[in-house]
Structures are given as structure tokens and as C-alpha cells.
Scaffold this motif. Structure first.
Motif, PDB file in Angstrom:
ATOM      1  N   PHE A  55       0.812  -1.211   0.000  1.00 42.27           N
ATOM      2  CA  PHE A  55       0.000   0.000   0.000  1.00 42.27           C
ATOM      3  C   PHE A  55       0.851   1.268   0.000  1.00 42.27           C
ATOM      4  O   PHE A  55       0.386   2.334  -0.384  1.00 42.27           O
ATOM      5  CB  PHE A  55      -0.919   0.017   1.228  1.00 42.27           C
ATOM      6  N   GLU A  56       2.103   1.158   0.429  1.00 45.76           N
ATOM      7  CA  GLU A  56       2.880   2.360   0.703  1.00 45.76           C
ATOM      8  C   GLU A  56       3.060   3.286  -0.504  1.00 45.76           C
ATOM      9  O   GLU A  56       2.934   4.498  -0.405  1.00 45.76           O
ATOM     10  CB  GLU A  56       4.266   1.975   1.242  1.00 45.76           C
ATOM     11  N   LYS A  57       3.361   2.713  -1.658  1.00 46.80           N
ATOM     12  CA  LYS A  57       3.730   3.537  -2.805  1.00 46.80           C
ATOM     13  C   LYS A  57       3.019   3.073  -4.076  1.00 46.80           C
ATOM     14  O   LYS A  57       2.695   1.898  -4.234  1.00 46.80           O
ATOM     15  CB  LYS A  57       5.248   3.468  -3.040  1.00 46.80           C
ATOM     16  N   ASN A  58       2.800   4.030  -4.985  1.00 43.39           N
ATOM     17  CA  ASN A  58       2.286   3.698  -6.302  1.00 43.39           C
ATOM     18  C   ASN A  58       3.414   3.121  -7.162  1.00 43.39           C
ATOM     19  O   ASN A  58       4.607   3.268  -6.837  1.00 43.39           O
ATOM     20  CB  ASN A  58       1.691   4.933  -6.970  1.00 43.39           C
ATOM     21  N   TYR A  59       3.052   2.508  -8.253  1.00 48.32           N
ATOM     22  CA  TYR A  59       4.054   1.879  -9.110  1.00 48.32           C
ATOM     23  C   TYR A  59       3.635   1.974 -10.572  1.00 48.32           C
ATOM     24  O   TYR A  59       2.461   2.228 -10.897  1.00 48.32           O
ATOM     25  CB  TYR A  59       4.279   0.418  -8.706  1.00 48.32           C
ATOM     26  N   ALA A 102       8.214  -0.770 -11.596  1.00 51.70           N
ATOM     27  CA  ALA A 102       9.102   0.306 -11.174  1.00 51.70           C
ATOM     28  C   ALA A 102       8.329   1.303 -10.311  1.00 51.70           C
ATOM     29  O   ALA A 102       7.097   1.393 -10.392  1.00 51.70           O
ATOM     30  CB  ALA A 102       9.687   1.012 -12.396  1.00 51.70           C
ATOM     31  N   PRO A 103       9.032   2.081  -9.475  1.00 51.81           N
ATOM     32  CA  PRO A 103       8.351   3.142  -8.724  1.00 51.81           C
ATOM     33  C   PRO A 103       7.662   4.097  -9.685  1.00 51.81           C
ATOM     34  O   PRO A 103       8.183   4.414 -10.751  1.00 51.81           O
ATOM     35  CB  PRO A 103       9.497   3.838  -7.973  1.00 51.81           C
ATOM     36  N   ALA A 104       6.455   4.534  -9.345  1.00 49.02           N
ATOM     37  CA  ALA A 104       5.723   5.452 -10.210  1.00 49.02           C
ATOM     38  C   ALA A 104       6.470   6.766 -10.333  1.00 49.02           C
ATOM     39  O   ALA A 104       7.071   7.260  -9.376  1.00 49.02           O
ATOM     40  CB  ALA A 104       4.321   5.687  -9.650  1.00 49.02           C
ATOM     41  N   THR A 105       6.416   7.343 -11.538  1.00 52.93           N
ATOM     42  CA  THR A 105       7.119   8.607 -11.784  1.00 52.93           C
ATOM     43  C   THR A 105       6.347   9.797 -11.225  1.00 52.93           C
ATOM     44  O   THR A 105       6.886  10.877 -11.105  1.00 52.93           O
ATOM     45  CB  THR A 105       7.344   8.802 -13.297  1.00 52.93           C
ATOM     46  N   LYS A 106       5.064   9.595 -10.923  1.00 53.92           N
ATOM     47  CA  LYS A 106       4.273  10.659 -10.305  1.00 53.92           C
ATOM     48  C   LYS A 106       3.182  10.027  -9.478  1.00 53.92           C
ATOM     49  O   LYS A 106       2.752   8.908  -9.723  1.00 53.92           O
ATOM     50  CB  LYS A 106       3.681  11.583 -11.367  1.00 53.92           C
ATOM     51  N   ASN A 107       2.701  10.729  -8.479  1.00 56.68           N
ATOM     52  CA  ASN A 107       1.625  10.222  -7.629  1.00 56.68           C
ATOM     53  C   ASN A 107       0.293  10.294  -8.369  1.00 56.68           C
ATOM     54  O   ASN A 107       0.050  11.217  -9.151  1.00 56.68           O
ATOM     55  CB  ASN A 107       1.538  11.040  -6.331  1.00 56.68           C
ATOM     56  N   LYS A 108      -0.591   9.310  -8.085  1.00 60.06           N
ATOM     57  CA  LYS A 108      -1.913   9.291  -8.704  1.00 60.06           C
ATOM     58  C   LYS A 108      -2.846  10.274  -7.983  1.00 60.06           C
ATOM     59  O   LYS A 108      -2.674  10.503  -6.806  1.00 60.06           O
ATOM     60  CB  LYS A 108      -2.496   7.877  -8.663  1.00 60.06           C
TER      61      LYS A 108
END
Length: 362
Positions: free
Chosen positions: A277-281, A356-362
């Protein structure tokens, strides 16, 4: 349904390039280094389970130089047929799918999903069209096969002229409660399929030996660990390389020999991605074998479902840069996500699903 099938035959190339959802891009444009070593990315370990009935693969001979039967087998239950053939003669031909019922009782064959591409001279376009049509199709049809009789699995093909050097590619999921013979053949344009099949010979296999009957038409993939983009960084799932993801073994029913499905064509991959849940991807598709033109179904949060082209903004990719990718979307961590696709006809394998880690938050 017949109208939909007619459309898939007559506008194959148009359909192949008309689904635009997300852009194709290089890794540099996606927000992480362009010089990333795609060959040595850390693999996200997955558990693979084959299920879902029988797969009939008819791709040998791919270049069909004579009239005859390319493949046939008698099967029952849940069946998928993947066929991929080129008219390699100098004459107009047709490529037909015939169902033969040798029993004393009539039976109904239920076609519950299908995709047809071609005939066409752009093989990548034909393969992409077949896969996109399959993934987007949701209509069923009942085909009655009389006792000691025959029926056409795809009636449109009996009326479709295949020019020299043109490819026809199709994916058909259907069910039969009793054993039914499935016959894939090339024949003269004016020939009656049932009459032709009664005396036709099976064409010789080629060195590629891409035909046979295989158990497990679907491959379910579930990672054995939860992906956390903040901790795990960039990871990959490699598919159809015959190392981390092995090819399926089967039997060529025409001669009883063992066969291997190089590329796992016709196998439907269903990948579930558990994430933290912590980060978008972000997700990407990276072709490793060369030119690739396909599609993918995405089911997100149990309710959002759509089909994207891979790539979406042009017909194909993967033949110029090792780090070329198609963006499959940015997603919120901890939400349900399923990806469904199959190695497309005429495309090269293997491929990597890159997380990969998302380049921007949703």
C-alpha cells in the motif's frame, strides 16, 4: 457475432492500430535511467500453474505450399485453437476450420471467446488484430454439429479468399461435451470443406514443428512476494524464455510425436500482482526477442477493465532498442490488478513485465 467476425476479417490492419490508450516510450522518458541493464534486472519470483483445458496449436507448416490438413485432433471439454498460416502458393486459397462429429448423436459446440486477424500481408498487424479482437470479445455462440456430420467453427473463413503470401491468424475458445474432431486445412476457393476433408492428407511437419495438442491452455502467475516499489525498486517478470518460464510440452496428434510450443503461442497468461500500500508503481512491457505487436487486458480494482495495445501508439516495437518499453499504466499500491495476454502471432519472444516506482503520484 457473424457481423463482428466479418469486421475482423475485412478491416484487420485498421483494428490493429486503432486502440490508443497509453504511449510507447523508452526507459529514459519513463523517469529512470536509459542505460538500465534490462537483461540483469532482479526477477520478481512467481508461482506458475497451468490450467484451463486443451490447447490446439496449428502453426506448422506456417508457409502452406499445398492443399491439405495442417493439423487435426479429436478433443472434448474446454478447448482453445490457435492457428497461424500463410498461403504460400501462387493461387487464391481459403483456410478453413472444420468440426467433425463422428458420434451417433448431435452436439452443440459453444464458442465463448475468439479473435480473428487477416488475411493480410502485414503479419505483425494480423497477429495484433487477432489478439486485440480476442481480448475485447465477449459474445458467445452455439454451433450445432449433427451426428455423423460437420460444421464450420468460423463460417466467414469459408467465404474468405486468402491471396498468395497472406496470413490468417485466429484464437478460438470453445467447449464440446463429446469428442469432436477439429480440422485446420487449406483448400481451393470453390471446394466444399466436408468433402475435401474426407480425402485430404495431413501436410508434412516442418523443422519448427509448431503444432500439437497441449494440456493447460491458461498459465496463472502469482508472485511469491509482495512488490513494494519503495523498497524493491525496478524488478521484472520474464515470460516465454524457456528458462524462467518454460515452454509447454505436447503431442502432435497427426503422428504421435512429442512437440514443444516454442514461444507458448496460444497460451493465455493471467498475471496477478500483489503490491504494498505504501507507494504507487508503474508497469511496462519490454520485448527481448525482436519485433512485438500485441495487446493486453487490464482488470484493476475488481471493476475497471480495458484492453490496451502493446504498443498503443504504433503497430509494433522492440526491433531497434533493447530498452524500448510500452507503458502499461501507473497504479496505486495495494489494489487488485490482473494482466491477461498471450504471445501474439508473428511476434518474437521472450518479453519482460517491468515493475518500477511510479514517476508521479496518482
Amino acid at each position: 457475432m457473424n457481423l463482428l467476425r466479418q469486421v475482423s476479417v475485412t478491416v484487420a490492419v485498421t483494428l490493429a492500430v486503432s486502440f490508443v490508450f497509453t504511449p510507447q516510450l523508452t526507459l529514459a522518458k519513463s523517469g529512470f535511467p536509459a542505460d538500465i541493464d534490462m537483461l540483469n534486472l532482479t526477477e520478481l519470483p512467481v508461482t506458475m500453474t497451468d490450467q484451463g483445458g486443451k490447447l490446439l496449436l496449428s502453426d506448422s507448416p506456417e508457409m502452406v505450399e499445398d492443399d491439405g490438413i495442417m493439423y487435426q485432433d479429436t478433443v472434448s471439454g474446454d478447448i482453445r485453437l490457435f492457428f497461424h498460416h500463410v498461403n504460400a502458393t501462387k493461387e487464391l486459397k481459403k483456410i478453413v476450420l472444420l468440426l467433425v462429429n463422428d458420434s451417433d448423436i448431435a452436439t452443440d459446440v459453444v464458442v465463448n471467446q475468439y479473435g480473428l486477424g487477416g488475411p493480410g500481408l502485414d503479419y505483425l498487424a494480423v497477429g495484433k488484430t487477432a489478439e486485440m479482437n480476442y481480448l475485447k470479445q465477449a459474445e458467445s455462440e452455439l454451433i450445432e454439429v449433427p451426428a455423423k456430420g460437420t460444421a464450420l467453427l468460423e463460417p466467414i473463413l469459408n467465404k474468405t479468399v486468402v491471396p498468395p503470401d497472406a496470413l490468417v491468424n485466429g484464437i478460438y475458445d470453445f467447449q464440446s461435451k463429446i469428442p469432436i474432431k477439429v480440422v485446420i486445412m487449406m483448400l481451393p476457393v470453390d471446394a466444399d470443406p466436408a468433402t475435401f476433408a474426407a480425402t485430404a492428407s495431413v501436410l508434412p511437419n516442418t523443422n519448427h514443428r509448431l503444432r500439437g495438442t497441449f494440456s493447460g491452455r491458461d498459465r496463472i502467475l502469482v508472485p511469491s512476494q509482495v512488490y513494494n516499489s519503495a523498497q524493491d525498486g525496478v524488478m521484472a517478470i520474464t515470460l516465454a524464455d524457456n528458462k524462467l518460464d518454460t515452454y509447454v510440452n505436447g503431442i502432435d496428434a497427426t503422428d504421435g510425436s512429442k512437440t514443444l510450443n516454442y514461444g507458448n503461442y496460444g497460451v493465455m497468461y493471467k498475471l496477478f500482482l500483489p503490491t504494498a500500500f505504501e507507494k504507487n508503481y508503474s508497469l511496462y512491457l519490454n520485448p527481448r526477442g525482436g519485433a512485438y505487436a500485441g495487446g493486453m487486458n487490464v482488470k484493476y480494482r475488481h471493476q475497471e477493465e480495458y484492453t490496451i495495445g502493446t504498443p498503443a501508439d504504433k503497430l509494433f516495437f522492440g526491433n531497434k532498442k533493447d530498452n524500448e518499453v510500452a507503458h502499461l499504466g501507473d497504479y496505486a499500491g495495494g489494489q487488485s490488478l490482473w494482466l491477461t495476454f498471450s504471445p501474439p502471432g508473428a511476434s518474437s519472444l521472450p518479453v519482460k513485465i517491468v515493475l518500477a516506482p511510479a514517476t508521479k503520484n496518482k
